[in-house]
Motif scaffolding. Sequence first.
Motif, PDB file in Angstrom:
ATOM      1  N   SER A   1     -17.209  -8.243  40.241  1.00  0.00           N
ATOM      2  CA  SER A   1     -16.167  -8.826  40.703  1.00  0.00           C
ATOM      3  C   SER A   1     -14.783  -8.316  40.266  1.00  0.00           C
ATOM      4  O   SER A   1     -13.802  -8.395  41.262  1.00  0.00           O
ATOM      5  N   ILE A   2     -14.349  -7.546  39.314  1.00  0.00           N
ATOM      6  CA  ILE A   2     -13.375  -6.833  38.991  1.00  0.00           C
ATOM      7  C   ILE A   2     -13.085  -5.586  39.979  1.00  0.00           C
ATOM      8  O   ILE A   2     -12.271  -5.440  40.767  1.00  0.00           O
ATOM      9  N   LEU A   3     -14.152  -5.069  40.464  1.00  0.00           N
ATOM     10  CA  LEU A   3     -14.219  -3.864  41.422  1.00  0.00           C
ATOM     11  C   LEU A   3     -13.929  -4.334  42.872  1.00  0.00           C
ATOM     12  O   LEU A   3     -13.255  -3.843  43.518  1.00  0.00           O
TER      13      LEU A   3
ATOM     14  N   SER B   1      -9.672 -11.173  40.805  1.00  0.00           N
ATOM     15  CA  SER B   1     -11.020 -11.231  40.223  1.00  0.00           C
ATOM     16  C   SER B   1     -11.347 -12.565  39.307  1.00  0.00           C
ATOM     17  O   SER B   1     -12.464 -12.971  38.999  1.00  0.00           O
ATOM     18  N   GLY B   2     -10.036 -13.315  38.704  1.00  0.00           N
ATOM     19  CA  GLY B   2     -10.237 -14.399  37.708  1.00  0.00           C
ATOM     20  C   GLY B   2     -10.604 -13.880  36.458  1.00  0.00           C
ATOM     21  O   GLY B   2     -11.203 -14.781  35.480  1.00  0.00           O
ATOM     22  N   ALA B   3     -10.701 -12.666  36.165  1.00  0.00           N
ATOM     23  CA  ALA B   3     -11.438 -12.191  34.784  1.00  0.00           C
ATOM     24  C   ALA B   3     -10.189 -12.265  33.837  1.00  0.00           C
ATOM     25  O   ALA B   3      -8.878 -12.233  34.098  1.00  0.00           O
ATOM     26  N   SER B   4     -10.450 -12.265  32.623  1.00  0.00           N
ATOM     27  CA  SER B   4      -9.419 -12.196  31.507  1.00  0.00           C
ATOM     28  C   SER B   4      -8.880 -10.763  31.204  1.00  0.00           C
ATOM     29  O   SER B   4      -9.403  -9.861  31.749  1.00  0.00           O
ATOM     30  N   ILE B   5      -7.629 -10.580  30.965  1.00  0.00           N
ATOM     31  CA  ILE B   5      -7.340  -9.386  30.655  1.00  0.00           C
ATOM     32  C   ILE B   5      -8.151  -8.457  29.586  1.00  0.00           C
ATOM     33  O   ILE B   5      -8.432  -7.270  29.765  1.00  0.00           O
ATOM     34  N   GLY B   6      -8.707  -9.380  28.783  1.00  0.00           N
ATOM     35  CA  GLY B   6      -9.701  -8.616  27.706  1.00  0.00           C
ATOM     36  C   GLY B   6     -10.769  -8.249  28.280  1.00  0.00           C
ATOM     37  O   GLY B   6     -11.488  -7.078  28.149  1.00  0.00           O
ATOM     38  N   SER B   7     -11.423  -8.904  29.307  1.00  0.00           N
ATOM     39  CA  SER B   7     -12.546  -8.601  30.091  1.00  0.00           C
ATOM     40  C   SER B   7     -12.254  -7.274  30.939  1.00  0.00           C
ATOM     41  O   SER B   7     -13.238  -6.210  30.883  1.00  0.00           O
ATOM     42  N   LEU B   8     -11.188  -7.362  31.657  1.00  0.00           N
ATOM     43  CA  LEU B   8     -11.031  -6.118  32.184  1.00  0.00           C
ATOM     44  C   LEU B   8     -10.750  -4.694  31.216  1.00  0.00           C
ATOM     45  O   LEU B   8     -11.064  -3.917  32.041  1.00  0.00           O
TER      46      LEU B   8
END
Length: 192
Positions: free
Chosen positions: A9-11, A35-42
């Motif tokens: 999703s990030i890509l 992406s809706g990702a958290s900064i920590g996940s990214l």
Amino acid sequence: MPRASRKDSILEAALACFSEHGVEATTIEMIRDRSGASIGSLYHHFGNKERILAALYVAGTEAYHGFLQDAWQHVDGAQSAVETLVGSYIDWVGQNPDWARFLLHCRGRVEAGEQGDTLRQHNREHFLWIERQLKMYREQGLLRELPRDVFTALLIGPTQDYMRHWLAGRVQTPLEQCRPLLAQAAWMVVKT
């Protein structure tokens, strides 16, 4: 249909941001928001923007390689092999224009970055795979004996150039019309 992983999703979000805003203007925050990702996940998956670029580049080349391998299952001779190499490239770029633009414009940046060795190794493996596929036809004397870099330039160079112009909107011949012309031209140049 399986759900995309967080990393995928990030890509996907990064590719969309790079396509819309350009690589330089895209920020980590834009990718995170998209992406809706958290900064920590990214940061957990990639660490920084350069690593996202490298991962996206490798993912794109892997997607193209998988596409080529699928098409290769229908190869039934030297001419078919050459036409498959050319045709698969045209088809993949036509179906993935944003990814293709990204790959064309970011290779040097990724090669110069911390993931450059990984990219070069990945590209070596891709070209060695192609070499192995063509070896039988070379041994049968069906393909011209040329230095590898010259052979590759003659085989795919005109197609890459055309597709670069197609991606930039500078050519008008539809891909389905130029595909057989470029494939036939490549065959005429590399056959014995």
